[in-house]
Design a protein around this motif. Structure first.
Motif, PDB file in Angstrom:
ATOM      1  N   GLY A 187      59.887  40.507  35.232  1.00  0.00           N
ATOM      2  CA  GLY A 187      60.574  39.526  34.533  1.00  0.00           C
ATOM      3  C   GLY A 187      59.053  38.680  33.407  1.00  0.00           C
ATOM      4  O   GLY A 187      59.799  38.115  32.508  1.00  0.00           O
ATOM      5  N   ARG A 188      58.157  38.916  33.348  1.00  0.00           N
ATOM      6  CA  ARG A 188      57.064  38.212  32.393  1.00  0.00           C
ATOM      7  C   ARG A 188      55.641  39.607  32.648  1.00  0.00           C
ATOM      8  O   ARG A 188      55.525  40.261  33.070  1.00  0.00           O
ATOM      9  N   LYS A 199      51.938  33.064  30.947  1.00  0.00           N
ATOM     10  CA  LYS A 199      53.272  34.249  31.496  1.00  0.00           C
ATOM     11  C   LYS A 199      54.245  34.026  30.479  1.00  0.00           C
ATOM     12  O   LYS A 199      55.251  32.536  29.932  1.00  0.00           O
ATOM     13  N   GLU A 229      47.292  29.028  35.929  1.00  0.00           N
ATOM     14  CA  GLU A 229      45.521  29.209  36.200  1.00  0.00           C
ATOM     15  C   GLU A 229      44.686  31.002  36.564  1.00  0.00           C
ATOM     16  O   GLU A 229      45.798  31.305  37.351  1.00  0.00           O
ATOM     17  N   VAL A 268      50.150  33.989  43.308  1.00  0.00           N
ATOM     18  CA  VAL A 268      49.999  33.944  41.509  1.00  0.00           C
ATOM     19  C   VAL A 268      51.539  33.977  40.764  1.00  0.00           C
ATOM     20  O   VAL A 268      52.279  33.695  39.824  1.00  0.00           O
ATOM     21  N   ASP A 269      52.297  34.650  41.871  1.00  0.00           N
ATOM     22  CA  ASP A 269      53.768  34.789  41.488  1.00  0.00           C
ATOM     23  C   ASP A 269      54.728  33.869  42.590  1.00  0.00           C
ATOM     24  O   ASP A 269      54.751  34.467  43.878  1.00  0.00           O
ATOM     25  N   GLN A 322      62.125  32.270  36.791  1.00  0.00           N
ATOM     26  CA  GLN A 322      60.629  32.269  37.282  1.00  0.00           C
ATOM     27  C   GLN A 322      60.346  31.490  36.374  1.00  0.00           C
ATOM     28  O   GLN A 322      59.389  31.061  37.327  1.00  0.00           O
ATOM     29  N   ALA A 380      43.775  33.821  37.867  1.00  0.00           N
ATOM     30  CA  ALA A 380      43.316  34.083  40.038  1.00  0.00           C
ATOM     31  C   ALA A 380      42.492  35.189  39.631  1.00  0.00           C
ATOM     32  O   ALA A 380      43.043  36.659  38.281  1.00  0.00           O
ATOM     33  N   LEU A 385      46.944  41.742  30.519  1.00  0.00           N
ATOM     34  CA  LEU A 385      46.246  41.217  31.766  1.00  0.00           C
ATOM     35  C   LEU A 385      47.458  42.566  32.096  1.00  0.00           C
ATOM     36  O   LEU A 385      46.714  43.155  33.855  1.00  0.00           O
ATOM     37  N   ALA A 386      48.316  42.585  32.915  1.00  0.00           N
ATOM     38  CA  ALA A 386      49.550  42.585  33.948  1.00  0.00           C
ATOM     39  C   ALA A 386      51.491  42.429  33.500  1.00  0.00           C
ATOM     40  O   ALA A 386      51.167  41.725  32.214  1.00  0.00           O
ATOM     41  N   SER A 387      52.244  43.315  33.850  1.00  0.00           N
ATOM     42  CA  SER A 387      53.261  42.954  33.519  1.00  0.00           C
ATOM     43  C   SER A 387      54.540  43.048  35.000  1.00  0.00           C
ATOM     44  O   SER A 387      53.999  43.622  35.390  1.00  0.00           O
ATOM     45  N   GLY A 388      54.723  42.383  35.034  1.00  0.00           N
ATOM     46  CA  GLY A 388      56.419  42.356  35.961  1.00  0.00           C
ATOM     47  C   GLY A 388      57.518  42.828  35.675  1.00  0.00           C
ATOM     48  O   GLY A 388      57.646  43.057  34.471  1.00  0.00           O
ATOM     49  N   SER A 412      49.074  42.086  45.074  1.00  0.00           N
ATOM     50  CA  SER A 412      49.506  41.762  43.171  1.00  0.00           C
ATOM     51  C   SER A 412      49.916  40.686  43.370  1.00  0.00           C
ATOM     52  O   SER A 412      49.471  39.537  42.545  1.00  0.00           O
TER      53      SER A 412
HETATM   54  N1  LIG Z   1      47.865  33.123  37.349  1.00  0.00           N
HETATM   55  C1  LIG Z   1      47.482  34.745  37.445  1.00  0.00           C
HETATM   56  N2  LIG Z   1      46.079  35.282  37.165  1.00  0.00           N
HETATM   57  C2  LIG Z   1      46.229  35.690  37.100  1.00  0.00           C
HETATM   58  N3  LIG Z   1      47.000  37.041  37.145  1.00  0.00           N
HETATM   59  C3  LIG Z   1      48.364  37.127  37.317  1.00  0.00           C
HETATM   60  C4  LIG Z   1      48.486  35.507  37.296  1.00  0.00           C
HETATM   61  N4  LIG Z   1      50.213  35.527  36.901  1.00  0.00           N
HETATM   62  C5  LIG Z   1      49.908  36.699  36.889  1.00  0.00           C
HETATM   63  N5  LIG Z   1      48.818  37.832  37.222  1.00  0.00           N
HETATM   64  C6  LIG Z   1      49.509  39.521  37.361  1.00  0.00           C
HETATM   65  O1  LIG Z   1      50.655  39.205  36.690  1.00  0.00           O
HETATM   66  C7  LIG Z   1      51.009  40.838  37.161  1.00  0.00           C
HETATM   67  C8  LIG Z   1      52.697  40.190  36.582  1.00  0.00           C
HETATM   68  O2  LIG Z   1      53.250  38.679  36.826  1.00  0.00           O
HETATM   69  P1  LIG Z   1      54.409  37.567  37.643  1.00  0.00           P
HETATM   70  O3  LIG Z   1      53.965  36.207  37.839  1.00  0.00           O
HETATM   71  O4  LIG Z   1      53.997  39.094  39.370  1.00  0.00           O
HETATM   72  O5  LIG Z   1      55.565  38.163  37.271  1.00  0.00           O
HETATM   73  P2  LIG Z   1      56.942  39.265  37.847  1.00  0.00           P
HETATM   74  O6  LIG Z   1      56.994  37.767  38.153  1.00  0.00           O
HETATM   75  O7  LIG Z   1      57.810  39.590  36.128  1.00  0.00           O
HETATM   76  O8  LIG Z   1      56.443  39.897  38.538  1.00  0.00           O
HETATM   77  C9  LIG Z   1      51.040  39.933  38.650  1.00  0.00           C
HETATM   78  O9  LIG Z   1      51.437  41.014  40.165  1.00  0.00           O
HETATM   79  C10 LIG Z   1      49.739  39.817  38.569  1.00  0.00           C
HETATM   80  O10 LIG Z   1      48.871  40.793  39.140  1.00  0.00           O
END
Ligand SMILES: Nc1ncnc2c1ncn2[C@@H]1O[C@H](COP(=O)(O)OP(=O)(O)O)[C@@H](O)[C@H]1O
Ligand SMILES: [Mg+2]
Length: 215
Positions: A49-50, A62, A103, A197-198, A72, A105, A44-47, A181
């Motif tokens: 750290g995760r 995650k 969950e 969510v973060d 985190q 979101a 779905l996505a990447s940050g 985000s």
């Molecule tokens: N529970 C979730 N449901 C949907 N999308 C999520 C969820 N958790 C994270 N994401 C998406 O993934 C992205 C990266 O997760 P995040 O927790 O921000 O990782 P990091 O802490 O490494 O930055 C978020 O910006 C969000 O868009």
């Protein structure tokens, strides 16, 4: 419920049949776990750290990709944080912080964010900066002077009030809370609700992994 409906529900819930949690948890490297998830789940996505994968219609996985992600994940899995309405629910977590199930979101746009909270994301970002500055001991040359009306409007908003208490309770770094985000929409008791969510970035995690000393 007819047989097809039941089958759909079974198929829609839980990991896809090709994903084995046993196999996944035995993999002993960040890259290996990510490779396995890449092969069996939808990313779905990447940050920083995760990396976040969809498990089913209700959950995401995650996966930590470095020490920042582990730290985190460990914060997000803390049971006490689950008592706040503003945090996404965490269902399962690895004791070493390598992954957790959260969950799923829905992404929120600017308009939806304002509908659900009563404030714009820009005003929230501004107010969070103001709250940070307020706690700084030294006078700040670049600080914005906010009007008393703005401060009153924001501090009287129920969502902003709950977020401020959560931030104070956990000593969170609030920079990312001013970005869409970081937020998502879920149903709570059938009601559309905004949640973080973060929420793993405490000051201590930040100082340990993100803060770069200027020489
Ligand atoms: N529970 C979730 N449901 C949907 N999308 C999520 C969820 N958790 C994270 N994401 C998406 O993934 C992205 C990266 O997760 P995040 O927790 O921000 O990782 P990091 O802490 O490494 O930055 C978020 O910006 C969000 O868009
Ligand atoms: Mg993030």
């Amino acid at each position: 419920m007819d047989a097809q409906c039941l089958l759909n529900q079974l198929v829609a819930e839980g990991y896809p049949a090709t994903f084995s949690m046993d196999e996944f948890s035995r993999i002993n490297s960040y890259a290996g776990k990510l490779r396995y998830a890449d092969a069996h789940l939808t990313k779905l996505a990447s940050g920083s750290g995760r990396t976040v994968y969809q498990i089913d219609n209700e959950k995401v996985l995650k996966i930590a990709k470095n020490g920042k992600g582990v730290a985190q994940n460990q914060i997000e899995a803390e049971p006490f944080l689950q008592k706040y309405d503003l945090t996404a629910r965490v269902f399962e977590s690895d004791s070493r912080g390598l992954y957790l199930e959260m969950e799923l979101a829905k992404k929120v746009g600017r308009k939806r964010f304002e509908q659900l909270t009563g404030v714009t994301i820009e005003d929230l970002a501004d107010y969070l900066r103001y709250e940070n500055q307020r706690h700084q001991v030294r006078a700040c040359a670049f600080c914005v002077n906010h009007s008393p009306e703005f401060i009153a409007k924001m501090s009287n908003n129920e969502f902003v009030g709950s977020l401020s208490s959560l931030n104070a309770d956990y000593d969170f770094k609030t920079g990312d809370e001013g970005r869409l985000s970081t937020w998502g929409e879920v149903l709570r008791d059938g009601q559309p609700t905004i949640v973080l969510v973060d929420f793993g970035l405490t000051t201590s995690v930040y100082d340990q992994f993100y803060h770069v000393e200027l020489k």
